[in-house]
Motif scaffolding. Structure first.
Motif, PDB file in Angstrom:
ATOM      1  N   GLY A 207      71.119  55.507  30.633  1.00  0.00           N
ATOM      2  CA  GLY A 207      71.070  55.738  32.080  1.00  0.00           C
ATOM      3  C   GLY A 207      69.707  55.524  32.697  1.00  0.00           C
ATOM      4  N   ARG A 208      68.780  55.017  31.926  1.00  0.00           N
ATOM      5  CA  ARG A 208      67.436  54.719  32.420  1.00  0.00           C
ATOM      6  C   ARG A 208      66.765  53.744  31.462  1.00  0.00           C
ATOM      7  NH1 ARG A 208      64.495  60.116  32.946  1.00  0.00           N
ATOM      8  NH2 ARG A 208      66.586  60.818  33.491  1.00  0.00           N
ATOM      9  N   ALA A 209      65.605  53.231  31.862  1.00  0.00           N
ATOM     10  CA  ALA A 209      64.888  52.281  31.011  1.00  0.00           C
ATOM     11  C   ALA A 209      64.412  52.978  29.740  1.00  0.00           C
ATOM     12  CB  ALA A 209      63.697  51.706  31.755  1.00  0.00           C
ATOM     13  N   PRO A 210      64.467  52.295  28.609  1.00  0.00           N
ATOM     14  CA  PRO A 210      63.930  52.885  27.376  1.00  0.00           C
ATOM     15  C   PRO A 210      62.418  53.013  27.457  1.00  0.00           C
ATOM     16  CG  PRO A 210      64.499  50.583  27.036  1.00  0.00           C
ATOM     17  CD  PRO A 210      65.009  50.947  28.398  1.00  0.00           C
ATOM     18  N   LYS A 211      61.836  53.838  26.600  1.00  0.00           N
ATOM     19  CA  LYS A 211      60.386  54.043  26.629  1.00  0.00           C
ATOM     20  C   LYS A 211      59.632  52.747  26.375  1.00  0.00           C
ATOM     21  CE  LYS A 211      60.248  58.949  25.438  1.00  0.00           C
ATOM     22  NZ  LYS A 211      59.763  59.978  24.471  1.00  0.00           N
ATOM     23  N   VAL A 212      60.126  51.963  25.431  1.00  0.00           N
ATOM     24  CA  VAL A 212      59.523  50.653  25.182  1.00  0.00           C
ATOM     25  C   VAL A 212      60.319  49.657  26.007  1.00  0.00           C
ATOM     26  CG1 VAL A 212      58.955  48.909  23.483  1.00  0.00           C
ATOM     27  CG2 VAL A 212      58.816  51.339  22.863  1.00  0.00           C
ATOM     28  N   GLU A 213      59.785  49.308  27.174  1.00  0.00           N
ATOM     29  CA  GLU A 213      60.523  48.468  28.114  1.00  0.00           C
ATOM     30  C   GLU A 213      60.420  46.992  27.733  1.00  0.00           C
ATOM     31  OE1 GLU A 213      58.880  49.351  31.904  1.00  0.00           O
ATOM     32  OE2 GLU A 213      59.497  51.447  31.875  1.00  0.00           O
ATOM     33  N   LYS A 214      61.546  46.318  27.754  1.00  0.00           N
ATOM     34  CA  LYS A 214      61.596  44.875  27.535  1.00  0.00           C
ATOM     35  C   LYS A 214      62.047  44.251  28.842  1.00  0.00           C
ATOM     36  CE  LYS A 214      62.763  45.382  22.646  1.00  0.00           C
ATOM     37  NZ  LYS A 214      63.763  45.073  21.598  1.00  0.00           N
ATOM     38  N   ILE A 215      61.116  43.728  29.598  1.00  0.00           N
ATOM     39  CA  ILE A 215      61.420  43.290  30.954  1.00  0.00           C
ATOM     40  C   ILE A 215      61.781  41.810  31.016  1.00  0.00           C
ATOM     41  CG2 ILE A 215      59.893  45.067  31.881  1.00  0.00           C
ATOM     42  CD1 ILE A 215      57.842  42.904  32.462  1.00  0.00           C
ATOM     43  N   SER A 216      62.615  41.483  31.984  1.00  0.00           N
ATOM     44  CA  SER A 216      62.921  40.075  32.257  1.00  0.00           C
ATOM     45  C   SER A 216      62.512  39.699  33.675  1.00  0.00           C
ATOM     46  CB  SER A 216      64.414  39.800  32.071  1.00  0.00           C
ATOM     47  OG  SER A 216      65.173  40.591  32.960  1.00  0.00           O
ATOM     48  N   GLY A 217      62.079  40.679  34.445  1.00  0.00           N
ATOM     49  CA  GLY A 217      61.655  40.429  35.815  1.00  0.00           C
ATOM     50  C   GLY A 217      60.882  41.626  36.332  1.00  0.00           C
ATOM     51  N   GLY A 218      60.496  41.586  37.572  1.00  0.00           N
ATOM     52  CA  GLY A 218      59.780  42.707  38.156  1.00  0.00           C
ATOM     53  C   GLY A 218      59.642  42.562  39.648  1.00  0.00           C
ATOM     54  N   THR A 219      59.349  43.667  40.311  1.00  0.00           N
ATOM     55  CA  THR A 219      59.224  43.708  41.764  1.00  0.00           C
ATOM     56  C   THR A 219      57.986  44.507  42.143  1.00  0.00           C
ATOM     57  OG1 THR A 219      61.625  43.635  42.005  1.00  0.00           O
ATOM     58  CG2 THR A 219      60.371  44.373  43.905  1.00  0.00           C
ATOM     59  N   ALA A 220      57.288  44.049  43.178  1.00  0.00           N
ATOM     60  CA  ALA A 220      56.104  44.764  43.656  1.00  0.00           C
ATOM     61  C   ALA A 220      56.214  44.995  45.150  1.00  0.00           C
ATOM     62  CB  ALA A 220      54.841  43.959  43.346  1.00  0.00           C
ATOM     63  N   VAL A 221      55.713  46.142  45.596  1.00  0.00           N
ATOM     64  CA  VAL A 221      55.622  46.475  47.018  1.00  0.00           C
ATOM     65  C   VAL A 221      54.142  46.565  47.347  1.00  0.00           C
ATOM     66  CG1 VAL A 221      56.250  48.103  48.832  1.00  0.00           C
ATOM     67  CG2 VAL A 221      57.767  47.789  46.870  1.00  0.00           C
ATOM     68  N   LEU A 222      53.699  45.801  48.317  1.00  0.00           N
ATOM     69  CA  LEU A 222      52.281  45.636  48.599  1.00  0.00           C
ATOM     70  C   LEU A 222      51.977  45.941  50.055  1.00  0.00           C
ATOM     71  CD1 LEU A 222      52.393  42.129  46.959  1.00  0.00           C
ATOM     72  CD2 LEU A 222      51.760  44.248  45.786  1.00  0.00           C
ATOM     73  N   ARG A 223      50.825  46.549  50.302  1.00  0.00           N
ATOM     74  CA  ARG A 223      50.415  46.785  51.701  1.00  0.00           C
ATOM     75  C   ARG A 223      48.927  46.548  51.843  1.00  0.00           C
ATOM     76  NH1 ARG A 223      48.100  50.482  55.166  1.00  0.00           N
ATOM     77  NH2 ARG A 223      47.678  52.012  53.523  1.00  0.00           N
ATOM     78  N   ARG A 224      48.544  45.930  52.937  1.00  0.00           N
ATOM     79  CA  ARG A 224      47.134  45.795  53.299  1.00  0.00           C
ATOM     80  C   ARG A 224      47.047  45.863  54.808  1.00  0.00           C
ATOM     81  NH1 ARG A 224      42.468  42.122  50.536  1.00  0.00           N
ATOM     82  NH2 ARG A 224      40.786  43.361  51.405  1.00  0.00           N
ATOM     83  N   GLY A 225      46.391  46.887  55.340  1.00  0.00           N
ATOM     84  CA  GLY A 225      46.359  47.057  56.785  1.00  0.00           C
ATOM     85  C   GLY A 225      47.771  47.233  57.308  1.00  0.00           C
ATOM     86  N   ASN A 226      48.136  46.448  58.320  1.00  0.00           N
ATOM     87  CA  ASN A 226      49.495  46.545  58.857  1.00  0.00           C
ATOM     88  C   ASN A 226      50.437  45.517  58.239  1.00  0.00           C
ATOM     89  OD1 ASN A 226      48.503  44.215  60.232  1.00  0.00           O
ATOM     90  ND2 ASN A 226      49.969  44.564  61.898  1.00  0.00           N
ATOM     91  N   HIS A 227      50.001  44.850  57.185  1.00  0.00           N
ATOM     92  CA  HIS A 227      50.822  43.859  56.505  1.00  0.00           C
ATOM     93  C   HIS A 227      51.516  44.479  55.288  1.00  0.00           C
ATOM     94  CE1 HIS A 227      48.010  40.446  58.141  1.00  0.00           C
ATOM     95  NE2 HIS A 227      48.715  41.031  59.086  1.00  0.00           N
ATOM     96  N   VAL A 228      52.790  44.173  55.131  1.00  0.00           N
ATOM     97  CA  VAL A 228      53.574  44.661  54.005  1.00  0.00           C
ATOM     98  C   VAL A 228      54.261  43.464  53.352  1.00  0.00           C
ATOM     99  CG1 VAL A 228      55.407  46.208  53.231  1.00  0.00           C
ATOM    100  CG2 VAL A 228      54.028  46.816  55.226  1.00  0.00           C
ATOM    101  N   ALA A 229      54.304  43.446  52.031  1.00  0.00           N
ATOM    102  CA  ALA A 229      54.962  42.351  51.320  1.00  0.00           C
ATOM    103  C   ALA A 229      55.753  42.886  50.138  1.00  0.00           C
ATOM    104  CB  ALA A 229      53.937  41.322  50.833  1.00  0.00           C
ATOM    105  N   VAL A 230      56.775  42.128  49.767  1.00  0.00           N
ATOM    106  CA  VAL A 230      57.533  42.405  48.557  1.00  0.00           C
ATOM    107  C   VAL A 230      57.479  41.146  47.697  1.00  0.00           C
ATOM    108  CG1 VAL A 230      59.759  43.010  47.572  1.00  0.00           C
ATOM    109  CG2 VAL A 230      59.047  44.030  49.735  1.00  0.00           C
ATOM    110  N   LEU A 231      57.144  41.333  46.436  1.00  0.00           N
ATOM    111  CA  LEU A 231      57.002  40.225  45.498  1.00  0.00           C
ATOM    112  C   LEU A 231      58.003  40.403  44.372  1.00  0.00           C
ATOM    113  CD1 LEU A 231      55.320  37.848  44.197  1.00  0.00           C
ATOM    114  CD2 LEU A 231      53.908  39.644  43.150  1.00  0.00           C
ATOM    115  N   GLY A 232      58.714  39.342  44.021  1.00  0.00           N
ATOM    116  CA  GLY A 232      59.654  39.405  42.908  1.00  0.00           C
ATOM    117  C   GLY A 232      59.359  38.301  41.901  1.00  0.00           C
ATOM    118  N   ILE A 233      59.419  38.626  40.612  1.00  0.00           N
ATOM    119  CA  ILE A 233      59.247  37.635  39.545  1.00  0.00           C
ATOM    120  C   ILE A 233      60.430  37.746  38.600  1.00  0.00           C
ATOM    121  CG2 ILE A 233      57.744  36.727  37.740  1.00  0.00           C
ATOM    122  CD1 ILE A 233      55.463  38.335  38.880  1.00  0.00           C
ATOM    123  N   ASN A 234      60.986  36.616  38.214  1.00  0.00           N
ATOM    124  CA  ASN A 234      62.090  36.582  37.263  1.00  0.00           C
ATOM    125  C   ASN A 234      61.748  35.549  36.193  1.00  0.00           C
ATOM    126  OD1 ASN A 234      64.462  36.348  35.895  1.00  0.00           O
ATOM    127  ND2 ASN A 234      65.726  35.842  37.658  1.00  0.00           N
TER     128      ASN A 234
END
Length: 268
Positions: A207-234
């Protein structure tokens, strides 16, 4: 069928085929209480859990902290105005972390995927259309979307909302893809980056990620000043219904973390 991915899907079909991903980070991550507040005052709340559809690495000290009196921009672009292409990742940024991918047409429609609802970043920010970029490699896809909020407080709130939606996918029924631990860094007074690895459902047995994570992708939420971005890698993009892999080879966690930091700095 087990849904495996959860960050970005391509609205105009077939450009990247079945965008399937998951990213696992080698360390246990930073707890919500420990990670820097996205608005500089209160920590972002942890997420809970939800449901599907196909579409980091260790937290370290930020590389360079600027004083509040110095300019937060390293790209010669204001962090208070509209988002432009100068605020987005470049081909050199991808190459700098070891990713080989080519830019895709700018008219690709990217959607932010929660566990049970498709939304674009501008839906959440209640802003105009986002500026976005996409890259495709042999089995890798990189997607970035950015918007400008009205001010820094609103941008911080948008970043918290998006991160909360992603953290809701950290607990899901066994067999469904999940996000791993949240990793957050304050890069300078106006800049924050948070990223989560995405784990294929075949590794979710409790029901959750294992302690040793084996990833195939990822997501980031970024902010700088009034700018916001979402980054995805697969790292496991394929042209068919099945993903090219269920876990990325190489140092995917480091690539996710470093590209997240680069993207955050690029926002201004």
């Amino acid at each position: 069928m087990r849904p495996r991915t959860g960050m970005f899907v391509i609205g105009t079909a077939a450009v990247l085929g079945a965008v399937v991903g998951a990213v696992a980070l080698p360390d246990p991550g930073t707890s919500a209480a420990e990670r820097p507040a996205l608005n500089g005052t209160t920590p972002a709340p942890p997420g809970q859990a939800s449901s599907p559809r196909p579409s980091s690495s260790s937290s370290q000290n930020s590389s360079s902290s600027q004083s509040s009196s110095s300019s937060p921009s390293t790209q010669g672009v204001s962090v208070d105005g509209p988002v432009t292409s100068a605020n987005m990742l470049s081909n050199a940024d991808l190459a700098g972390v070891g990713l080989t991918a080519s830019p895709q047409p700018p008219d690709i429609r990217l959607e932010l995927v929660g566990c049970d609802k498709l939304q674009t970043l501008d839906d959440i920010a209640l802003s105009g259309p986002p500026v976005q970029r996409a890259w495709e490699g042999e089995t890798v896809g990189v997607y970035e979307q950015a918007v400008a909020a009205r001010d820094e407080d609103e941008a911080a709130q948008v970043a918290r909302q998006v991160l909360s939606k992603l953290e809701a996918c950290q607990k899901r029924s066994a067999g469904y893809w999940v996000y791993g631990a949240t990793h957050s860094e304050r890069i300078d007074r106006t800049t924050t980056a948070s990223w989560l690895g995405q784990i294929d459902g075949s590794f979710n047995t409790a029901g959750r990620a294992p302690k040793v994570e084996k990833i195939s992708g990822g997501t980031a939420v970024l902010r700088r000043g009034n700018h916001v971005a979402v980054l995805g890698i697969n790292w496991c993009v394929s042209a068919g219904d099945e993903a090219a892999c269920v876990a990325a080879g190489g140092d995917a966690g480091r690539q996710l973390a470093e590209l997240s930091r680069r993207a955050a700095r690029r926002l201004g």
